[in-house]
Design a protein around this motif. Sequence first.
Motif, PDB file in Angstrom:
ATOM      1  N   GLN A  36       0.838  -1.197   0.000  1.00  0.00           N
ATOM      2  CA  GLN A  36       0.000   0.000   0.000  1.00  0.00           C
ATOM      3  C   GLN A  36       0.872   1.245   0.000  1.00  0.00           C
ATOM      4  OE1 GLN A  36      -2.605  -0.261   3.356  1.00  0.00           O
ATOM      5  NE2 GLN A  36      -3.725  -1.985   2.540  1.00  0.00           N
ATOM      6  N   PHE A  37       0.351   2.292  -0.593  1.00  0.00           N
ATOM      7  CA  PHE A  37       1.081   3.552  -0.638  1.00  0.00           C
ATOM      8  C   PHE A  37       0.129   4.681  -0.281  1.00  0.00           C
ATOM      9  CE2 PHE A  37       2.866   7.286  -2.712  1.00  0.00           C
ATOM     10  CZ  PHE A  37       4.171   7.231  -2.269  1.00  0.00           C
ATOM     11  N   ASN A  38       0.345   5.303   0.859  1.00  0.00           N
ATOM     12  CA  ASN A  38      -0.445   6.444   1.287  1.00  0.00           C
ATOM     13  C   ASN A  38       0.449   7.678   1.206  1.00  0.00           C
ATOM     14  OD1 ASN A  38      -2.772   4.923   1.968  1.00  0.00           O
ATOM     15  ND2 ASN A  38      -1.800   4.315   3.864  1.00  0.00           N
ATOM     16  N   SER A  39      -0.019   8.680   0.500  1.00  0.00           N
ATOM     17  CA  SER A  39       0.792   9.870   0.255  1.00  0.00           C
ATOM     18  C   SER A  39       0.939  10.729   1.504  1.00  0.00           C
ATOM     19  CB  SER A  39       0.164  10.700  -0.858  1.00  0.00           C
ATOM     20  OG  SER A  39       0.884  11.899  -1.020  1.00  0.00           O
ATOM     21  N   GLN A  40       2.158  10.778   2.013  1.00  0.00           N
ATOM     22  CA  GLN A  40       2.453  11.677   3.122  1.00  0.00           C
ATOM     23  C   GLN A  40       2.512  13.118   2.635  1.00  0.00           C
ATOM     24  OE1 GLN A  40       5.767  10.458   5.603  1.00  0.00           O
ATOM     25  NE2 GLN A  40       5.433   8.312   5.040  1.00  0.00           N
ATOM     26  N   THR A  41       2.886  13.307   1.366  1.00  0.00           N
ATOM     27  CA  THR A  41       2.965  14.648   0.798  1.00  0.00           C
ATOM     28  C   THR A  41       1.595  15.304   0.751  1.00  0.00           C
ATOM     29  OG1 THR A  41       4.865  14.018  -0.549  1.00  0.00           O
ATOM     30  CG2 THR A  41       3.655  15.990  -1.226  1.00  0.00           C
TER      31      THR A  41
ATOM     32  N   ASP B 215       7.971  10.024   0.806  1.00  0.00           N
ATOM     33  CA  ASP B 215       7.213   9.380  -0.273  1.00  0.00           C
ATOM     34  C   ASP B 215       8.121   8.855  -1.380  1.00  0.00           C
ATOM     35  OD1 ASP B 215       4.725   9.673   0.873  1.00  0.00           O
ATOM     36  OD2 ASP B 215       4.173  11.453  -0.287  1.00  0.00           O
ATOM     37  N   LEU B 216       9.256   9.503  -1.590  1.00  0.00           N
ATOM     38  CA  LEU B 216      10.163   9.098  -2.671  1.00  0.00           C
ATOM     39  C   LEU B 216      11.280   8.177  -2.200  1.00  0.00           C
ATOM     40  CD1 LEU B 216      10.449  12.528  -4.509  1.00  0.00           C
ATOM     41  CD2 LEU B 216       9.023  10.563  -5.116  1.00  0.00           C
ATOM     42  N   GLN B 217      11.258   7.780  -0.970  1.00  0.00           N
ATOM     43  CA  GLN B 217      12.303   6.933  -0.389  1.00  0.00           C
ATOM     44  C   GLN B 217      12.539   5.661  -1.208  1.00  0.00           C
ATOM     45  OE1 GLN B 217      14.211   7.821   2.229  1.00  0.00           O
ATOM     46  NE2 GLN B 217      15.390   5.956   1.986  1.00  0.00           N
ATOM     47  N   TYR B 218      11.482   5.091  -1.745  1.00  0.00           N
ATOM     48  CA  TYR B 218      11.616   3.831  -2.491  1.00  0.00           C
ATOM     49  C   TYR B 218      12.440   3.996  -3.775  1.00  0.00           C
ATOM     50  CZ  TYR B 218       8.082   5.363  -5.854  1.00  0.00           C
ATOM     51  OH  TYR B 218       7.395   6.035  -6.826  1.00  0.00           O
ATOM     52  N   LEU B 219      12.545   5.229  -4.287  1.00  0.00           N
ATOM     53  CA  LEU B 219      13.320   5.466  -5.506  1.00  0.00           C
ATOM     54  C   LEU B 219      14.824   5.565  -5.250  1.00  0.00           C
ATOM     55  CD1 LEU B 219      11.077   8.080  -7.335  1.00  0.00           C
ATOM     56  CD2 LEU B 219      11.444   5.690  -7.956  1.00  0.00           C
ATOM     57  N   LYS B 220      15.209   5.677  -4.000  1.00  0.00           N
ATOM     58  CA  LYS B 220      16.635   5.846  -3.682  1.00  0.00           C
ATOM     59  C   LYS B 220      17.467   4.625  -4.057  1.00  0.00           C
ATOM     60  CE  LYS B 220      16.340   9.540  -0.497  1.00  0.00           C
ATOM     61  NZ  LYS B 220      17.288  10.450   0.010  1.00  0.00           N
ATOM     62  N   THR B 221      16.830   3.492  -4.311  1.00  0.00           N
ATOM     63  CA  THR B 221      17.575   2.306  -4.732  1.00  0.00           C
ATOM     64  C   THR B 221      18.031   2.410  -6.186  1.00  0.00           C
ATOM     65  OG1 THR B 221      15.538   1.164  -5.357  1.00  0.00           O
ATOM     66  CG2 THR B 221      16.347   0.821  -3.113  1.00  0.00           C
ATOM     67  N   ILE B 222      17.395   3.309  -6.978  1.00  0.00           N
ATOM     68  CA  ILE B 222      17.758   3.412  -8.394  1.00  0.00           C
ATOM     69  C   ILE B 222      18.317   4.773  -8.790  1.00  0.00           C
ATOM     70  CG2 ILE B 222      16.128   1.635  -9.128  1.00  0.00           C
ATOM     71  CD1 ILE B 222      14.304   3.965 -10.090  1.00  0.00           C
ATOM     72  N   ALA B 223      18.170   5.790  -7.917  1.00  0.00           N
ATOM     73  CA  ALA B 223      18.625   7.132  -8.296  1.00  0.00           C
ATOM     74  C   ALA B 223      18.926   7.970  -7.058  1.00  0.00           C
ATOM     75  CB  ALA B 223      17.553   7.830  -9.130  1.00  0.00           C
ATOM     76  N   ASN B 224      19.770   8.974  -7.257  1.00  0.00           N
ATOM     77  CA  ASN B 224      19.978   9.986  -6.232  1.00  0.00           C
ATOM     78  C   ASN B 224      18.852  11.007  -6.377  1.00  0.00           C
ATOM     79  OD1 ASN B 224      22.440   8.822  -5.401  1.00  0.00           O
ATOM     80  ND2 ASN B 224      23.481   9.842  -7.100  1.00  0.00           N
ATOM     81  N   ILE B 225      18.243  11.371  -5.271  1.00  0.00           N
ATOM     82  CA  ILE B 225      17.078  12.246  -5.300  1.00  0.00           C
ATOM     83  C   ILE B 225      17.356  13.489  -4.473  1.00  0.00           C
ATOM     84  CG2 ILE B 225      14.635  12.454  -4.695  1.00  0.00           C
ATOM     85  CD1 ILE B 225      14.496   9.401  -4.915  1.00  0.00           C
ATOM     86  N   SER B 226      17.005  14.633  -5.041  1.00  0.00           N
ATOM     87  CA  SER B 226      17.041  15.870  -4.264  1.00  0.00           C
ATOM     88  C   SER B 226      15.693  16.565  -4.437  1.00  0.00           C
ATOM     89  CB  SER B 226      18.186  16.776  -4.693  1.00  0.00           C
ATOM     90  OG  SER B 226      18.025  17.168  -6.028  1.00  0.00           O
ATOM     91  N   THR B 227      15.255  17.221  -3.379  1.00  0.00           N
ATOM     92  CA  THR B 227      13.963  17.885  -3.398  1.00  0.00           C
ATOM     93  C   THR B 227      14.117  19.328  -2.959  1.00  0.00           C
ATOM     94  OG1 THR B 227      13.468  17.212  -1.137  1.00  0.00           O
ATOM     95  CG2 THR B 227      12.694  15.756  -2.886  1.00  0.00           C
ATOM     96  N   ASN B 228      13.203  20.150  -3.431  1.00  0.00           N
ATOM     97  CA  ASN B 228      13.162  21.545  -3.032  1.00  0.00           C
ATOM     98  C   ASN B 228      11.697  21.967  -3.012  1.00  0.00           C
ATOM     99  OD1 ASN B 228      14.156  24.103  -2.357  1.00  0.00           O
ATOM    100  ND2 ASN B 228      14.092  24.755  -4.489  1.00  0.00           N
ATOM    101  N   VAL B 229      11.284  22.569  -1.922  1.00  0.00           N
ATOM    102  CA  VAL B 229       9.924  23.058  -1.787  1.00  0.00           C
ATOM    103  C   VAL B 229       9.991  24.568  -1.620  1.00  0.00           C
ATOM    104  CG1 VAL B 229       7.831  23.011  -0.371  1.00  0.00           C
ATOM    105  CG2 VAL B 229       9.104  20.901  -0.774  1.00  0.00           C
ATOM    106  N   VAL B 230       9.221  25.277  -2.453  1.00  0.00           N
ATOM    107  CA  VAL B 230       9.206  26.738  -2.426  1.00  0.00           C
ATOM    108  C   VAL B 230       7.770  27.199  -2.242  1.00  0.00           C
ATOM    109  CG1 VAL B 230       9.710  28.834  -3.736  1.00  0.00           C
ATOM    110  CG2 VAL B 230      11.171  26.823  -3.992  1.00  0.00           C
ATOM    111  N   ILE B 231       7.559  28.099  -1.289  1.00  0.00           N
ATOM    112  CA  ILE B 231       6.237  28.686  -1.093  1.00  0.00           C
ATOM    113  C   ILE B 231       6.121  29.854  -2.061  1.00  0.00           C
ATOM    114  CG2 ILE B 231       4.706  29.860   0.523  1.00  0.00           C
ATOM    115  CD1 ILE B 231       6.158  28.287   2.761  1.00  0.00           C
ATOM    116  N   LEU B 232       5.183  29.757  -3.000  1.00  0.00           N
ATOM    117  CA  LEU B 232       5.007  30.789  -4.017  1.00  0.00           C
ATOM    118  C   LEU B 232       4.082  31.901  -3.548  1.00  0.00           C
ATOM    119  CD1 LEU B 232       4.613  28.500  -7.154  1.00  0.00           C
ATOM    120  CD2 LEU B 232       6.661  29.690  -6.387  1.00  0.00           C
TER     121      LEU B 232
END
Length: 82
Positions: free
Chosen positions: A6-11, A35-52
């Motif tokens: 199961q996948f429940n969106s924390q985002t 939420d993107l933790q599962y992708l770390k096995t195949i790629a390096n992930i960086s995130t950025n959140v900006v309040i517009l």
Amino acid sequence: NDPGSQFNSQTEKSLLDNVLNSTGRINITRAVEADLQYLKTIANISTNVVILSTNQVRIEVTLNQPDNQQNKLFVFIWDNAM
């Protein structure tokens, strides 16, 4: 019925539950990363959140696979007013 698949969106929950301020931005960033933790096995992930604005958030996710020279950038705009 299998909780492991199961996948429940924390985002999504974080976007709905947090005030759009500096603390809320940090909480949203952590939710996106969880939420993107599962992708770390195949790629390096960086995130950025900006309040517009008071109702808008831009979420940027960059994926970089170790065997690939190109980064993939995904940009999501969340608008609470819509």
